[in-house]
Design an enzyme around this catalytic site. Sequence first.
Site, PDB file in Angstrom:
ATOM      1  N   THR A  72      -3.753   2.446  17.478  1.00 47.45           N
ATOM      2  CA  THR A  72      -4.849   3.287  16.977  1.00 47.45           C
ATOM      3  C   THR A  72      -5.952   3.530  18.000  1.00 47.45           C
ATOM      4  O   THR A  72      -6.197   2.683  18.876  1.00 47.45           O
ATOM      5  CB  THR A  72      -5.478   2.604  15.744  1.00 47.45           C
ATOM      6  OG1 THR A  72      -6.692   3.271  15.408  1.00 47.45           O
ATOM      7  CG2 THR A  72      -5.812   1.149  16.006  1.00 47.45           C
ATOM      8  N   THR A 109       0.826  -1.215   0.000  1.00 46.27           N
ATOM      9  CA  THR A 109       0.000   0.000   0.000  1.00 46.27           C
ATOM     10  C   THR A 109       0.860   1.265   0.000  1.00 46.27           C
ATOM     11  O   THR A 109       0.354   2.345  -0.239  1.00 46.27           O
ATOM     12  CB  THR A 109      -0.938   0.035   1.233  1.00 46.27           C
ATOM     13  OG1 THR A 109      -0.144  -0.105   2.402  1.00 46.27           O
ATOM     14  CG2 THR A 109      -1.975  -1.061   1.180  1.00 46.27           C
ATOM     15  N   PHE A 163      -4.894   9.165  17.005  1.00 48.20           N
ATOM     16  CA  PHE A 163      -6.231   9.597  16.622  1.00 48.20           C
ATOM     17  C   PHE A 163      -6.144   9.990  15.134  1.00 48.20           C
ATOM     18  O   PHE A 163      -5.587   9.219  14.369  1.00 48.20           O
ATOM     19  CB  PHE A 163      -6.747  10.642  17.617  1.00 48.20           C
ATOM     20  CG  PHE A 163      -7.220   9.942  18.895  1.00 48.20           C
ATOM     21  CD1 PHE A 163      -6.330   9.220  19.686  1.00 48.20           C
ATOM     22  CD2 PHE A 163      -8.551   9.927  19.252  1.00 48.20           C
ATOM     23  CE1 PHE A 163      -6.760   8.502  20.792  1.00 48.20           C
ATOM     24  CE2 PHE A 163      -8.994   9.218  20.373  1.00 48.20           C
ATOM     25  CZ  PHE A 163      -8.094   8.510  21.133  1.00 48.20           C
ATOM     26  N   TYR A 221     -10.087  -4.301  12.267  1.00 49.61           N
ATOM     27  CA  TYR A 221      -8.837  -3.531  12.301  1.00 49.61           C
ATOM     28  C   TYR A 221      -8.467  -3.187  13.744  1.00 49.61           C
ATOM     29  O   TYR A 221      -7.350  -3.480  14.202  1.00 49.61           O
ATOM     30  CB  TYR A 221      -8.998  -2.257  11.452  1.00 49.61           C
ATOM     31  CG  TYR A 221      -7.903  -1.244  11.675  1.00 49.61           C
ATOM     32  CD1 TYR A 221      -6.571  -1.578  11.451  1.00 49.61           C
ATOM     33  CD2 TYR A 221      -8.198   0.049  12.116  1.00 49.61           C
ATOM     34  CE1 TYR A 221      -5.560  -0.644  11.665  1.00 49.61           C
ATOM     35  CE2 TYR A 221      -7.206   0.980  12.328  1.00 49.61           C
ATOM     36  CZ  TYR A 221      -5.880   0.627  12.111  1.00 49.61           C
ATOM     37  OH  TYR A 221      -4.893   1.537  12.342  1.00 49.61           O
ATOM     38  N   ALA A 268       1.321  -2.476   8.430  1.00 48.94           N
ATOM     39  CA  ALA A 268       0.016  -3.037   8.801  1.00 48.94           C
ATOM     40  C   ALA A 268      -0.999  -2.678   7.736  1.00 48.94           C
ATOM     41  O   ALA A 268      -0.810  -1.750   6.965  1.00 48.94           O
ATOM     42  CB  ALA A 268      -0.450  -2.458  10.134  1.00 48.94           C
ATOM     43  N   HIS A 278      -9.728   9.096   3.689  1.00 47.24           N
ATOM     44  CA  HIS A 278      -9.635  10.051   4.794  1.00 47.24           C
ATOM     45  C   HIS A 278     -10.114  11.442   4.400  1.00 47.24           C
ATOM     46  O   HIS A 278      -9.929  11.882   3.264  1.00 47.24           O
ATOM     47  CB  HIS A 278      -8.197  10.096   5.325  1.00 47.24           C
ATOM     48  CG  HIS A 278      -7.794   8.799   5.954  1.00 47.24           C
ATOM     49  ND1 HIS A 278      -7.145   7.811   5.252  1.00 47.24           N
ATOM     50  CD2 HIS A 278      -7.980   8.330   7.203  1.00 47.24           C
ATOM     51  CE1 HIS A 278      -6.952   6.774   6.062  1.00 47.24           C
ATOM     52  NE2 HIS A 278      -7.445   7.059   7.249  1.00 47.24           N
ATOM     53  N   LEU A 279     -10.671  12.115   5.386  1.00 44.40           N
ATOM     54  CA  LEU A 279     -11.384  13.365   5.115  1.00 44.40           C
ATOM     55  C   LEU A 279     -10.495  14.454   4.501  1.00 44.40           C
ATOM     56  O   LEU A 279     -10.841  15.005   3.446  1.00 44.40           O
ATOM     57  CB  LEU A 279     -12.014  13.874   6.429  1.00 44.40           C
ATOM     58  CG  LEU A 279     -12.831  15.154   6.308  1.00 44.40           C
ATOM     59  CD1 LEU A 279     -14.022  14.950   5.378  1.00 44.40           C
ATOM     60  CD2 LEU A 279     -13.294  15.620   7.678  1.00 44.40           C
ATOM     61  N   SER A 335      -4.702  -1.073   7.331  1.00 47.82           N
ATOM     62  CA  SER A 335      -5.315  -0.095   8.239  1.00 47.82           C
ATOM     63  C   SER A 335      -6.615   0.528   7.729  1.00 47.82           C
ATOM     64  O   SER A 335      -6.947   1.640   8.107  1.00 47.82           O
ATOM     65  CB  SER A 335      -4.307   1.018   8.532  1.00 47.82           C
ATOM     66  OG  SER A 335      -3.979   1.672   7.325  1.00 47.82           O
ATOM     67  N   GLY A 337     -20.095   2.208  11.128  1.00 48.80           N
ATOM     68  CA  GLY A 337     -19.000   2.039  12.093  1.00 48.80           C
ATOM     69  C   GLY A 337     -18.401   3.337  12.594  1.00 48.80           C
ATOM     70  O   GLY A 337     -17.507   3.312  13.439  1.00 48.80           O
TER      71      GLY A 337
HETATM   72  N1  UDP Z   1     -15.806  11.791   6.455  1.00 49.98           N
HETATM   73  C1  UDP Z   1     -16.745  12.435   5.649  1.00 49.98           C
HETATM   74  N2  UDP Z   1     -16.585  12.353   4.297  1.00 49.98           N
HETATM   75  C2  UDP Z   1     -15.554  11.688   3.702  1.00 49.98           C
HETATM   76  C3  UDP Z   1     -14.584  11.050   4.542  1.00 49.98           C
HETATM   77  C4  UDP Z   1     -14.720  11.124   5.916  1.00 49.98           C
HETATM   78  O1  UDP Z   1     -17.701  13.038   6.125  1.00 49.98           O
HETATM   79  O2  UDP Z   1     -15.492  11.644   2.467  1.00 49.98           O
HETATM   80  C5  UDP Z   1     -15.941  11.878   7.918  1.00 49.98           C
HETATM   81  C6  UDP Z   1     -15.981  10.529   8.601  1.00 49.98           C
HETATM   82  O3  UDP Z   1     -17.301  10.019   8.633  1.00 49.98           O
HETATM   83  C7  UDP Z   1     -15.432  10.874   9.998  1.00 49.98           C
HETATM   84  C8  UDP Z   1     -14.456  12.007   9.716  1.00 49.98           C
HETATM   85  O4  UDP Z   1     -14.801  12.531   8.426  1.00 49.98           O
HETATM   86  O5  UDP Z   1     -16.466  11.373  10.814  1.00 49.98           O
HETATM   87  C9  UDP Z   1     -13.007  11.550   9.679  1.00 49.98           C
HETATM   88  O6  UDP Z   1     -12.936  10.439   8.818  1.00 49.98           O
HETATM   89  P1  UDP Z   1     -11.555   9.793   8.362  1.00 49.98           P
HETATM   90  O7  UDP Z   1     -11.873   8.671   7.412  1.00 49.98           O
HETATM   91  O8  UDP Z   1     -10.647  10.868   7.872  1.00 49.98           O
HETATM   92  O9  UDP Z   1     -10.907   9.236   9.694  1.00 49.98           O
HETATM   93  P2  UDP Z   1     -11.504   8.218  10.818  1.00 49.98           P
HETATM   94  O10 UDP Z   1     -12.022   9.101  11.912  1.00 49.98           O
HETATM   95  O11 UDP Z   1     -12.563   7.369  10.181  1.00 49.98           O
HETATM   96  O12 UDP Z   1     -10.299   7.455  11.235  1.00 49.98           O
END
Ligand code: UDP
Length: 328
Positions: free
Chosen positions: A115, A35, A167, A139, A73, A185-186, A75, A279
């Site tokens: 994590t 990855t 976090f 995970y 890993a 990721h956001l 993830s 989740g």
């Molecule tokens: N999120 C969102 N839209 C996206 C991706 C993530 O609204 O396209 C939200 C997601 O539901 C969470 C927050 O952004 O509440 C952070 O998500 P991310 O996947 O970055 O990290 P996680 O907290 O899941 O490890």
Amino acid sequence: MKLLVTGAAGYVGSVCAAVLLEHGHDVTVIDNLSTGNREAIPSGARFVEGDVKDCVDSVLSEGNFDAVLHFAARSLVGESVEMPEEYWHGNVATTLALLDSMVAHNVSNLVFSSTAATYGEPASVPITEDFPTAPTNPYGATKLSIDYAITSYAHAHGIGATSLRYFNVAGAYGSIGENREIETHLIPLILQVALGHREKIFIFGDDWPTADGTAVRDYIHIRDLADAHLLALESNEPGTHRIYNLGSDDGYSVKQVIEACRTVTGHPIPAEVAPRRAGDPAVLIASSEKIMRELHWNPTRTDLNTIVRDAWEFTRQLGERAHSAPRG
Ligand code: UDP
């Protein structure tokens, strides 16, 4: 120190390896590039390509390794639900092979990349290290199982270990940032919108029990995270397994993150509300008081705009590199 860093082609592992090299350490990397990106491995490191479980024994048998930093890993939460076997073998079995090899070759200092997913849905925030662990996906379960294994190996075999429970890691360091084939990721997704590679960002739910109805997370800058690894490495005590949360004691909602990205990039970043993602907890915020008190960890890039600015700088460079790469 002579160090083995597993998974240093990935986002967190590559930044940590770069910072370890800057501090004068000798770094050998094992990564199977499943990855990660080959170009993210710092040039000053020696690179052994392959699975950790296949390569670790021959690498550690060279002798004189002082410590291992274990990042390799799988993830992705969603993938772990679909393909748990990849996680139990890829994360747990791999780490057991690593621990066995450390014992066989008298390497007794370990820093493990763990994590917040080990805690699951917390009853309250901020989350301290003594909160119950109740992972809600394979995970998190594999990372928690590894923590149990490390504790018992530490006690039985004198390994000094630290698990760092991250976090939401974000931002970039120099030319290394988030660059995954499958991005979930956001912040990187929002920045892809600003770059013009995506039309809009979907907000996964605006009916959460939070101030603006969107989910709240604790974002930590990758460079501050790397500092915590150095501190852990330098302070591990034989026979002791410590666990620390790494966050900023503060949270930002999805809407606040989008707003910060609009401010930093100057792009309108269209957003659309979509259903909640399976989740996802409503709020995850770490208490990092323990590592600040015990190891004097002092994160300095906690401001969200700083995190987004560094991530944006990296994303733009990545976009330019992709644009100028030869086609065909
Ligand atoms: N999120 C969102 N839209 C996206 C991706 C993530 O609204 O396209 C939200 C997601 O539901 C969470 C927050 O952004 O509440 C952070 O998500 P991310 O996947 O970055 O990290 P996680 O907290 O899941 O490890």
